[in-house]
Design a protein around this motif. Sequence first.
Motif, PDB file in Angstrom:
ATOM      1  N   GLY A  29       0.784  -1.228   0.000  1.00 26.70           N
ATOM      2  CA  GLY A  29       0.000   0.000   0.000  1.00 26.70           C
ATOM      3  C   GLY A  29       0.813   1.273   0.000  1.00 26.70           C
ATOM      4  O   GLY A  29       0.315   2.337   0.343  1.00 26.70           O
ATOM      5  N   VAL A  30       2.083   1.188  -0.406  1.00 26.42           N
ATOM      6  CA  VAL A  30       2.956   2.358  -0.478  1.00 26.42           C
ATOM      7  C   VAL A  30       2.977   2.859  -1.918  1.00 26.42           C
ATOM      8  O   VAL A  30       3.081   2.062  -2.854  1.00 26.42           O
ATOM      9  N   ARG A  64       2.603   9.053   9.557  1.00 24.91           N
ATOM     10  CA  ARG A  64       1.979   8.180  10.566  1.00 24.91           C
ATOM     11  C   ARG A  64       0.479   8.009  10.332  1.00 24.91           C
ATOM     12  O   ARG A  64      -0.123   7.055  10.793  1.00 24.91           O
ATOM     13  N   HIS A  65      -0.126   8.958   9.628  1.00 22.54           N
ATOM     14  CA  HIS A  65      -1.581   8.947   9.447  1.00 22.54           C
ATOM     15  C   HIS A  65      -2.027   8.158   8.214  1.00 22.54           C
ATOM     16  O   HIS A  65      -3.104   7.588   8.212  1.00 22.54           O
ATOM     17  N   HIS A  66      -1.192   8.151   7.165  1.00 25.18           N
ATOM     18  CA  HIS A  66      -1.609   7.515   5.918  1.00 25.18           C
ATOM     19  C   HIS A  66      -0.388   7.130   5.089  1.00 25.18           C
ATOM     20  O   HIS A  66       0.456   7.980   4.814  1.00 25.18           O
ATOM     21  N   ARG A  67      -0.288   5.878   4.692  1.00 33.55           N
ATOM     22  CA  ARG A  67       0.864   5.411   3.909  1.00 33.55           C
ATOM     23  C   ARG A  67       1.009   6.103   2.562  1.00 33.55           C
ATOM     24  O   ARG A  67       2.095   6.138   1.994  1.00 33.55           O
ATOM     25  N   LEU A  68      -0.080   6.615   2.022  1.00 34.06           N
ATOM     26  CA  LEU A  68      -0.026   7.245   0.705  1.00 34.06           C
ATOM     27  C   LEU A  68       0.241   8.746   0.774  1.00 34.06           C
ATOM     28  O   LEU A  68       0.272   9.421  -0.251  1.00 34.06           O
ATOM     29  N   CYS A  69       0.445   9.265   1.971  1.00 31.92           N
ATOM     30  CA  CYS A  69       0.708  10.695   2.127  1.00 31.92           C
ATOM     31  C   CYS A  69       2.101  11.027   1.589  1.00 31.92           C
ATOM     32  O   CYS A  69       3.078  10.364   1.901  1.00 31.92           O
ATOM     33  N   ASP A  73       6.157  17.724   4.928  1.00 30.42           N
ATOM     34  CA  ASP A  73       6.239  18.007   6.363  1.00 30.42           C
ATOM     35  C   ASP A  73       5.555  16.928   7.203  1.00 30.42           C
ATOM     36  O   ASP A  73       5.590  16.982   8.422  1.00 30.42           O
ATOM     37  N   HIS A  74       4.981  15.912   6.577  1.00 29.72           N
ATOM     38  CA  HIS A  74       4.445  14.745   7.279  1.00 29.72           C
ATOM     39  C   HIS A  74       5.407  13.559   7.200  1.00 29.72           C
ATOM     40  O   HIS A  74       5.142  12.518   7.791  1.00 29.72           O
ATOM     41  N   LEU A  75       6.495  13.689   6.452  1.00 27.80           N
ATOM     42  CA  LEU A  75       7.463  12.608   6.266  1.00 27.80           C
ATOM     43  C   LEU A  75       8.682  12.852   7.146  1.00 27.80           C
ATOM     44  O   LEU A  75       8.939  13.975   7.562  1.00 27.80           O
TER      45      LEU A  75
END
Length: 92
Positions: A29-30, A64-69, A73-75
């Motif tokens: 799912g990545v 942490r919230h979604h693998r497809l993000c 700044d979320h990585l």
Amino acid sequence: MAAWEDRFEAKVDRSGMCHLWTGAKTAAGVGQVRIDGKLRTAAQLAWELERGPIPAGGRIQSCRHHRLCVRVDHLEMDITAVEVETPPALLH
């Protein structure tokens, strides 16, 4: 902008808090992209577009919230495997 950058941007949904990859995915799912014959994660490409090259041995950790993000700044970069050059003064 290079052709792969345009292709990348066309596959990102920026409508929510997380910017979600809408293109191809791995079995886990990545998000993934093929650039010049090489498979890369969508998160790696997002990082490189905004922050530059990833050091050898560095890994980009998914949001942490979604693998497809792919919102940078979320990585996070995991640098535990990055080789650090010892300054010559410390070698003696």
